[in-house]
Write a protein that holds these residues in place. Structure first.
Motif, mmCIF file in Angstrom:
data_model
loop_
_atom_site.group_PDB
_atom_site.id
_atom_site.type_symbol
_atom_site.label_atom_id
_atom_site.label_comp_id
_atom_site.label_asym_id
_atom_site.label_seq_id
_atom_site.Cartn_x
_atom_site.Cartn_y
_atom_site.Cartn_z
ATOM 1 N N ALA A 94 36.996 44.679 48.136
ATOM 2 C CA ALA A 94 36.489 45.285 49.369
ATOM 3 C C ALA A 94 35.307 46.196 49.083
ATOM 4 C CB ALA A 94 37.612 46.058 50.066
ATOM 5 N N SER A 95 35.250 46.743 47.887
ATOM 6 C CA SER A 95 34.141 47.631 47.506
ATOM 7 C C SER A 95 32.839 46.876 47.298
ATOM 8 C CB SER A 95 34.510 48.379 46.221
ATOM 9 O OG SER A 95 34.649 47.453 45.144
ATOM 10 N N GLY A 96 32.902 45.552 47.234
ATOM 11 C CA GLY A 96 31.727 44.740 46.964
ATOM 12 C C GLY A 96 31.636 44.284 45.526
ATOM 13 N N ALA A 97 32.391 44.905 44.648
ATOM 14 C CA ALA A 97 32.397 44.508 43.239
ATOM 15 C C ALA A 97 33.093 43.159 43.074
ATOM 16 C CB ALA A 97 33.117 45.568 42.406
ATOM 17 N N THR A 98 32.754 42.455 42.001
ATOM 18 C CA THR A 98 33.411 41.197 41.685
ATOM 19 C C THR A 98 33.966 41.254 40.267
ATOM 20 O OG1 THR A 98 31.381 40.134 40.881
ATOM 21 C CG2 THR A 98 31.907 39.897 43.233
ATOM 22 N N ILE A 99 35.069 40.533 40.062
ATOM 23 C CA ILE A 99 35.724 40.498 38.756
ATOM 24 C C ILE A 99 35.842 39.046 38.298
ATOM 25 C CG2 ILE A 99 37.845 41.046 37.510
ATOM 26 C CD1 ILE A 99 38.332 43.271 39.507
ATOM 27 N N PRO A 100 35.337 38.729 37.106
ATOM 28 C CA PRO A 100 35.423 37.351 36.613
ATOM 29 C C PRO A 100 36.828 37.031 36.100
ATOM 30 C CG PRO A 100 34.395 38.742 34.967
ATOM 31 C CD PRO A 100 34.620 39.614 36.171
ATOM 32 N N PHE A 101 37.175 35.765 36.122
ATOM 33 C CA PHE A 101 38.466 35.355 35.570
ATOM 34 C C PHE A 101 38.369 33.951 34.993
ATOM 35 C CE2 PHE A 101 38.611 33.921 40.009
ATOM 36 C CZ PHE A 101 39.091 32.616 39.908
ATOM 37 N N THR A 102 39.221 33.709 34.008
ATOM 38 C CA THR A 102 39.427 32.357 33.491
ATOM 39 C C THR A 102 40.653 31.740 34.154
ATOM 40 O OG1 THR A 102 38.487 33.016 31.356
ATOM 41 C CG2 THR A 102 39.758 30.979 31.399
ATOM 42 N N LYS A 103 41.676 32.567 34.284
ATOM 43 C CA LYS A 103 42.897 32.164 34.984
ATOM 44 C C LYS A 103 43.225 33.247 36.005
ATOM 45 C CE LYS A 103 44.742 29.992 30.772
ATOM 46 N NZ LYS A 103 44.542 28.577 31.138
ATOM 47 N N LEU A 104 43.860 32.824 37.104
ATOM 48 C CA LEU A 104 44.186 33.769 38.171
ATOM 49 C C LEU A 104 45.589 33.503 38.689
ATOM 50 C CD1 LEU A 104 42.099 35.277 40.943
ATOM 51 C CD2 LEU A 104 44.060 33.895 41.683
ATOM 52 N N VAL A 105 46.303 34.590 38.966
ATOM 53 C CA VAL A 105 47.663 34.492 39.514
ATOM 54 C C VAL A 105 47.729 35.230 40.843
ATOM 55 C CG1 VAL A 105 50.107 34.978 39.135
ATOM 56 C CG2 VAL A 105 48.627 34.445 37.172
ATOM 57 N N PHE A 106 48.170 34.535 41.875
ATOM 58 C CA PHE A 106 48.468 35.191 43.147
ATOM 59 C C PHE A 106 49.886 35.753 43.067
ATOM 60 C CE2 PHE A 106 45.260 32.115 44.656
ATOM 61 C CZ PHE A 106 44.430 32.972 45.367
ATOM 62 N N ALA A 107 50.003 37.049 43.223
ATOM 63 C CA ALA A 107 51.311 37.702 43.315
ATOM 64 C C ALA A 107 51.247 38.677 44.482
ATOM 65 C CB ALA A 107 51.641 38.416 42.010
ATOM 66 N N THR A 108 50.762 38.160 45.604
ATOM 67 C CA THR A 108 50.426 38.982 46.766
ATOM 68 C C THR A 108 51.615 39.296 47.665
ATOM 69 O OG1 THR A 108 49.668 36.929 47.812
ATOM 70 C CG2 THR A 108 47.987 38.347 46.849
ATOM 71 N N GLY A 109 52.781 38.770 47.325
ATOM 72 C CA GLY A 109 53.985 39.147 48.059
ATOM 73 C C GLY A 109 54.018 38.652 49.490
ATOM 74 N N SER A 110 54.466 39.506 50.385
ATOM 75 C CA SER A 110 54.643 39.105 51.778
ATOM 76 C C SER A 110 54.205 40.227 52.704
ATOM 77 C CB SER A 110 56.106 38.750 52.051
ATOM 78 O OG SER A 110 56.939 39.850 51.747
ATOM 79 N N ARG A 111 54.083 39.873 53.968
ATOM 80 C CA ARG A 111 53.763 40.827 55.021
ATOM 81 C C ARG A 111 54.931 40.889 56.005
ATOM 82 N NH1 ARG A 111 49.370 43.802 53.438
ATOM 83 N NH2 ARG A 111 47.556 42.509 52.996
ATOM 84 N N PRO A 112 55.192 42.050 56.582
ATOM 85 C CA PRO A 112 56.252 42.138 57.597
ATOM 86 C C PRO A 112 55.842 41.421 58.879
ATOM 87 C CG PRO A 112 55.093 44.237 57.406
ATOM 88 C CD PRO A 112 54.575 43.359 56.305
ATOM 89 N N ILE A 113 56.807 40.810 59.509
ATOM 90 C CA ILE A 113 56.554 40.132 60.780
ATOM 91 C C ILE A 113 56.527 41.159 61.907
ATOM 92 C CG2 ILE A 113 57.516 38.514 62.468
ATOM 93 C CD1 ILE A 113 58.680 36.941 60.105
#
Length: 412
Positions: A94-113
């Motif tokens: 969100a700050s505008g910065a970017t981070i490079p990756f070779t591998k990426l894991v989504f562990a973003t969990g869940s949102r309340p309904i």
């Protein structure tokens, strides 16, 4: 040269993955963990205990800063990831910065309904999912609080609010509390226990709308009943947090679709925990997330482990009452049911057996043998040699069977 591994999400699944990777191959990856919440990973299961002031907020932190630092992990908390570009392998913040990756894991969990009902945007209407919610509820003090939802999350919120001095009413659409984890008898005992703590429970109650002027003041039910409310907590369930994954172009159904190695359809892009969908299922519990983290850590360090799904189990203290359920606790025509009930002591046990093997269990009040029953369900160990003692727990079953020359190894 270490490969760059970015984990998006700073919750319990992410922490467990880092733990496994550090134990298996410390230094193989340059790990960066990105978390939207302004705090290190913590035990979300204990939020109600923090609200009830039974534990301090610092006590639920999974690992201190030093632990992450000693393992060479860069933790960016309070930093929201907004987009994933798989072509150039970068995460945008969100700050505008970017981070490079070779591998990426989504562990973003869940949102309340959030229920799509009139009044849901009024001040005082909220969810119960993180430490920020706990802070808001703590500041409410003595008030009229209505919790919509009588599942695990709703009961935890109600218990915490009641302990903090609020007058609490639970409004639940179904005919019993925790209908996904308990049968009718256990749910009725739980209702009685919750009401003994001064919490009102309304079952078969549908919320029609929320009303008020500057803020929420009333909860109006479909049958015409009106409940005064200074705060309304929506706790009707969770849904996988997949918004960021959509920007990456990975396959999504209800959650982020993964294979047995927790990999998405895009090489080197993975998902674990509540955001992941494996074999058509999303599981919103801690233990399956930990199992998935172990499988992925093995894959990321050259192994070939496979995730085959989890036997879902709940082993928690709900509103101050110990509750456990696992497997197929309803049963059917091909199963047998063994019951033990002592209303005076507040104890209830239900075991479901199929072909001499334990396939499901409910424990209420006394959950001492929960892990033993869970192990029996997972291993499929035949129970015929200790069938008559099974409902009385491990100590009696093991004691009687191991006394026999041809005993099974139950004490392992």
């Amino acid at each position: 040269m270490s490969e760059s591994l970015v984990i998006v999400g700073n919750g319990m699944a992410a922490a467990k993955l880092v733990e496994h990777l550090s134990a298996r191959a410390l230094g193989r990856y340059a790990i960066a963990v990105i978390g939207e919440e302004p705090a290190l990973a913590y035990n979300r299961v204990l939020l109600s205990s923090v609200l009830a002031e039974e534990v301090a907020q610092s006590d639920i932190e999974l690992r201190p800063k030093r632990w992450w630092r000693d393992r060479g992990v860069t933790v960016l908390y309070g930093q929201a990831a907004t987009a994933i570009d798989c072509d150039i392998r970068r995460v945008r913040l969100a700050s505008g910065a970017t981070i490079p990756f070779t591998k990426l894991v989504f562990a973003t969990g869940s949102r309340p309904i959030v229920l799509p009902i009139e009044g849901r945007s009024l001040n005082g209407v909220m969810t119960f999912r993180d430490l920020r919610d706990v802070a808001v509820l703590k500041s409410a003090g003595r008030c009229n609080a209505v919790v919509i939802g009588g599942g695990l999350l709703g009961l935890e919120a109600a218990y915490g609010l009641a302990r903090s001095g609020a007058s609490v009413t639970i409004v639940h659409l179904m005919d019993r509390l925790m209908e996904r984890q308990l049968d009718a008898q256990a749910a009725d005992m739980l209702k009685n226990a919750v009401e003994m703590k001064g919490i009102e429970v309304l079952l078969n109650a549908q919320t029609a709308r929320l009303s008020g002027t500057a803020k929420v003041e009333r909860v109006e039910l479909a049958d015409g009943r009106v409940i005064p409310a200074d705060i309304v907590v929506m706790a009707t369930g969770i849904t996988p947090n997949i918004a960021l994954a959509r920007t990456a172009g990975v396959a999504i159904n209800r959650g982020i679709v993964v294979d047995d190695g927790m990999q998405t359809g895009i090489p080197d892009i993975y998902a674990i925990g509540e955001c992941a969908e494996h074999d058509g299922r999303c599981v919103g519990l801690v233990e399956p997330a930990y199992e998935q983290a172990a499988v992925l850590a093995d894959r990321l360090t050259g192994g070939a482990a496979c995730y085959r799904g989890s036997i879902t189990a709940t082993n928690l203290k709900v509103s101050g009452v110990n509750v456990f359920s696992a497997g197929d606790f309803i049963g059917g025509g091909d199963t047998e049911t063994v019951l033990l009930r002592d209303p005076e002591l507040g104890i209830y046990r239900k075991l479901v057996i199929r072909n001499e093997r334990l396939v499901g269990a409910i424990l209420f009040g006394d959950t001492t043998d929960a892990l033993w029953y869970l192990d029996l369900i997972r291993t499929g160990l035949p129970t015929h040699k200790f069938r008559s003692d099974l409902v009385f727990g491990r100590a009696l079953a093991v004691g009687n069977v191991t006394a026999q020359p041809d005993s099974l190894d139950l004490a392992a």
